[in-house]
Enzyme design. Structure first.
Site, PDB file in Angstrom:
ATOM      1  N   GLY A  59      -7.873 -30.381  46.217  1.00 23.76           N
ATOM      2  CA  GLY A  59      -6.475 -30.821  46.102  1.00 23.76           C
ATOM      3  C   GLY A  59      -5.979 -31.050  44.685  1.00 23.76           C
ATOM      4  O   GLY A  59      -4.784 -30.977  44.421  1.00 23.76           O
ATOM      5  N   ASP A 118      -6.497 -42.772  48.582  1.00 29.82           N
ATOM      6  CA  ASP A 118      -6.080 -43.218  49.915  1.00 29.82           C
ATOM      7  C   ASP A 118      -6.896 -44.470  50.265  1.00 29.82           C
ATOM      8  O   ASP A 118      -6.598 -45.556  49.786  1.00 29.82           O
ATOM      9  CB  ASP A 118      -6.313 -42.040  50.877  1.00 29.82           C
ATOM     10  CG  ASP A 118      -5.718 -42.235  52.248  1.00 29.82           C
ATOM     11  OD1 ASP A 118      -5.278 -43.342  52.550  1.00 29.82           O
ATOM     12  OD2 ASP A 118      -5.694 -41.285  53.039  1.00 29.82           O
ATOM     13  N   ASP A 174      -3.152 -30.430  51.212  1.00 30.49           N
ATOM     14  CA  ASP A 174      -3.118 -29.521  52.357  1.00 30.49           C
ATOM     15  C   ASP A 174      -2.986 -30.219  53.710  1.00 30.49           C
ATOM     16  O   ASP A 174      -3.185 -31.424  53.834  1.00 30.49           O
ATOM     17  CB  ASP A 174      -4.419 -28.707  52.405  1.00 30.49           C
ATOM     18  CG  ASP A 174      -5.596 -29.549  52.908  1.00 30.49           C
ATOM     19  OD1 ASP A 174      -5.812 -30.654  52.359  1.00 30.49           O
ATOM     20  OD2 ASP A 174      -6.259 -29.130  53.866  1.00 30.49           O
TER      21      ASP A 174
HETATM   22  C1  PRP Z   1      -8.571 -36.068  49.359  1.00 27.29           C
HETATM   23  C2  PRP Z   1      -8.471 -36.417  47.883  1.00 27.29           C
HETATM   24  C3  PRP Z   1      -9.602 -37.376  47.677  1.00 27.29           C
HETATM   25  C4  PRP Z   1      -9.742 -38.040  49.023  1.00 27.29           C
HETATM   26  C5  PRP Z   1      -9.113 -39.388  48.947  1.00 27.29           C
HETATM   27  O1  PRP Z   1      -9.478 -35.017  49.503  1.00 27.29           O
HETATM   28  O2  PRP Z   1      -8.586 -35.293  47.061  1.00 27.29           O
HETATM   29  O3  PRP Z   1     -10.796 -36.727  47.276  1.00 27.29           O
HETATM   30  O4  PRP Z   1      -9.054 -37.242  49.990  1.00 27.29           O
HETATM   31  O5  PRP Z   1      -9.248 -40.062  50.159  1.00 27.29           O
HETATM   32  P1  PRP Z   1      -9.903 -41.506  50.254  1.00 27.29           P
HETATM   33  O6  PRP Z   1      -9.308 -42.362  49.176  1.00 27.29           O
HETATM   34  O7  PRP Z   1      -9.501 -41.971  51.646  1.00 27.29           O
HETATM   35  O8  PRP Z   1     -11.390 -41.364  50.122  1.00 27.29           O
HETATM   36  P2  PRP Z   1      -9.598 -34.192  50.861  1.00 27.29           P
HETATM   37  O9  PRP Z   1     -10.754 -34.766  51.654  1.00 27.29           O
HETATM   38  O10 PRP Z   1      -8.284 -34.148  51.560  1.00 27.29           O
HETATM   39  O11 PRP Z   1     -10.055 -32.761  50.357  1.00 27.29           O
HETATM   40  P3  PRP Z   1      -9.219 -31.642  49.562  1.00 27.29           P
HETATM   41  O12 PRP Z   1      -8.931 -32.204  48.192  1.00 27.29           O
HETATM   42  O13 PRP Z   1     -10.132 -30.473  49.494  1.00 27.29           O
HETATM   43  O14 PRP Z   1      -7.966 -31.355  50.338  1.00 27.29           O
END
Ligand code: PRP
Length: 199
Positions: A59, A118, A174
């Site tokens: 991301g 998040d 995404d």
């Molecule tokens: C998203 C973002 C972080 C994570 C944050 O990645 O890039 O790595 O979620 O979430 P958290 O604070 O609840 O741990 P994602 O798993 O969506 O993967 P991507 O970046 O490949 O879409």
């Protein structure tokens, strides 16, 4: 007074499906303007240091490439990939390393570049992982921060935007691997079911 609605930055709808719609939350132009400020903040703290940016795939790829070009001075970067189990309030916080760093970070000034903070569980794992590798400095820059979703006690050193708890896509983010190529950060909504669930 009616609130002015952000309009899409381009005609690129990233293959929007009929049952899905998007509302622009942060335009590409606002993102780019904020990146200039973030780059200045980072360079104020580390005026002459070579900076080693670490992007957490996938991301944050656009964020890294745009931010890197705003940072003057010496910059290098590396990529790492993790997957988390059971994201959400019932999460165990378990994170699995899918792709490790290519080069050592020992003695380097490391800036972790994340698209979204998040629950904070991923970042908590990553900070522990990076600290063990003895960087000279370890800082975190996030584009988006959903403060109200936080479970882990972590914070970013540099934050682009604090956003509400809505499902966001675009500018790298995404839904089922789609919509990463939307230029703006948008809220995803389903015509039949209302808002998409969580992030
Ligand atoms: C998203 C973002 C972080 C994570 C944050 O990645 O890039 O790595 O979620 O979430 P958290 O604070 O609840 O741990 P994602 O798993 O969506 O993967 P991507 O970046 O490949 O879409």
């Amino acid at each position: 007074m009616t609130k002015k609605r952000a309009t899409p930055s381009s005609k690129n709808t990233a293959g929007l499906r009929p049952e899905e719609s998007v509302r622009v939350l942060i335009t590409d132009a606002r993102v780019k303007a904020r990146l200039k400020q973030l780059a200045r903040e980072i360079r104020r703290d580390f005026p002459t240091e070579p900076l080693h940016l670490i992007s957490v795939l996938k991301g944050s790829v656009f964020f890294l490439t745009d931010l890197a070009r705003e940072l003057g001075g010496e910059v290098s970067f590396d990529f790492l990939s993790v997957s988390s189990y059971g994201h959400g309030t019932d999460s165990t916080g378990e994170v699995k390393l899918i792709k490790d760093l290519d080069v050592s970070i020992e003695g380097k000034t490391v800036i972790v570049v994340e698209d979204i903070l998040d629950t904070g569980l991923t970042l908590k794992y990553l900070l522990r992982f990076f600290e063990e590798k003895k960087p000279k400095h370890l800082r975190v820059v996030v584009l988006l921060d959903k403060v109200e979703r936080r479970i882990a006690d972590v914070r970013a050193d540099y934050t682009g935007f604090v956003i509400p708890n809505e499902f966001v896509v675009g500018y790298g983010l995404d839904f089922d691997e789609r919509y990463r190529n939307l230029p703006d950060v948008c809220v995803l909504q389903f015509a039949s079911r209302g808002k998409a669930k969580s992030a």
